[in-house]
Scaffold this active site. Structure first.
Site, short mmCIF file in Angstrom:
data_model
loop_
_atom_site.label_atom_id
_atom_site.label_comp_id
_atom_site.label_asym_id
_atom_site.label_seq_id
_atom_site.Cartn_x
_atom_site.Cartn_y
_atom_site.Cartn_z
CB CYS A 1 -0.97 -0.05 1.17
SG CYS A 1 -2.34 1.10 1.02
CG HIS B 1 -3.38 -3.54 3.50
ND1 HIS B 1 -2.35 -2.94 4.20
CD2 HIS B 1 -4.03 -2.55 2.86
CE1 HIS B 1 -2.38 -1.63 3.98
NE2 HIS B 1 -3.39 -1.37 3.17
CD GLU C 1 -0.64 -5.61 6.00
OE1 GLU C 1 -0.62 -6.16 4.88
OE2 GLU C 1 -0.92 -4.40 6.18
#
Lengths: 225, 83
Positions: A87, A195, A197
């Site tokens: 990002c 994302h 994660e």
């Protein structure tokens, strides 16, 4: 010794603890690296996490690129160390010219915060080496400036050199050629807008990010040897 | 000598401009006729000290290229005048 991933923190970064938690969940260790440091120390891989480095003033990543740590990040990348920008981290890597092109405001000018379906279109990168070509992943996006753009020659290079590693199944932001992630020529530096994660457990709505985080850890353990 | 550099940064021709396009659609809706096109951009005013105009122009061009504009998608137009 366990593989250790450095997570770079700029003023305004806000996804660093999610990145650390995801790395630790997969059995590796992680260490935060502050932007004002000028050495990385003994690390096997790097994550530039999401957020709003330096308030995204001027352009996302424009100020962060001049942080003292960025020379060490460039040197680490030049030595083949795996570097993944997520990002805002992707935006920083583009501004720092570690990746080509730029991320513009989304088509439609809306901030997008939603799950996105992605297709793995290359497994030749530090982000996708553990994934299967053509595999579909559902991973959240959370950005205002995620519309990837570059000139025609660069796009052709990315296509011909197998450097578009993830594409959106339904393009949410106007990205050129549905690009969600690209790599450098060597495949060790990768930027993506979604994302991974935040998608490492069914409790979070998706565990599809695990294969991407595992790819990074695999690349990191190889680069260590 | 002190100069003012006015640096206009705008998207390169051919780069999508969602802000400009939104304004372009809004203007006729507000009753403004004859709007052919709108491109968005931003302007920076930098005061700087330099020995002469040429040096000031060089400095302004360098800082526009290094920081104010992203040459991948943007171009800048620079006007330097003595203060």
């Amino acid at each position: 010794m366990a593989t250790t991933i450095g997570v770079v923190v700029f003023p305004g970064t806000n996804c660093e603890h999610d990145a650390v938690a995801a790395v630790e969940q997969l059995g590796a260790s992680a260490r935060l690296v502050f932007h004002a440091e000028d050495k990385l120390g003994d690390l096997d891989g790097l994550i530039l996490p999401g957020g709003f480095a330096h308030g995204d003033y001027l352009r996302p990543g424009a100020i962060a690129r001049f942080s003292p740590i960025m020379d060490a990040v460039s040197a680490f990348a030049a030595q083949g160390g795996p570097v993944v920008g997520i990002c805002n981290g992707f935006q920083v890597l583009c501004e720092a010219h570690l990746l080509p092109g730029a991320l513009q405001k989304n088509r439609g000018l809306t901030f997008l915060c939603q799950p996105s379906r992605l297709k793995v279109t290359s497994t030749n990168s530090a982000l996708t080496n553990a994934a299967t070509l053509g595999e579909e992943l559902t991973i959240p996006i959370n950005h205002f400036s995620g519309s990837y753009t570059c000139d025609v020659d660069t796009l052709r290079e990315l296509q011909n050199e197998d450097r578009i590693v993830l594409r959106y199944v339904e393009n949410p932001n106007g990205s050129l050629d549905d690009i969600a992630a690209i790599s450098n020529e060597q495949g060790n530096v990768v930027g993506l807008m979604p994302h991974p994660e935040r998608a490492v457990s069914a409790l979070l709505g998706s565990a599809d990010g695990v294969v991407l985080m595992e790819s990074l850890l695999r690349a990191a353990s190889v680069s260590r040897v | 000598m002190r100069f003012i550099a006015r640096v206009e940064v705008r998207l390169r021709e051919g780069i999508a401009d969602p802000e400009g396009a939104t304004i372009e659609r809004a203007l006729p809706a507000l009753g403004f006729d004859g709007i052919a096109s709108v491109r968005s951009g931003r302007c920076f005013q930098v005061e700087l000290d330099a020995a002469d105009l040429a040096t000031a122009q060089n400095h302004a061009a360098a800082l526009a290229d290094r920081l104010l504009a992203n040459p991948v998608i943007e171009e800048s137009i620079i006007e330097v005048t003595p203060l």
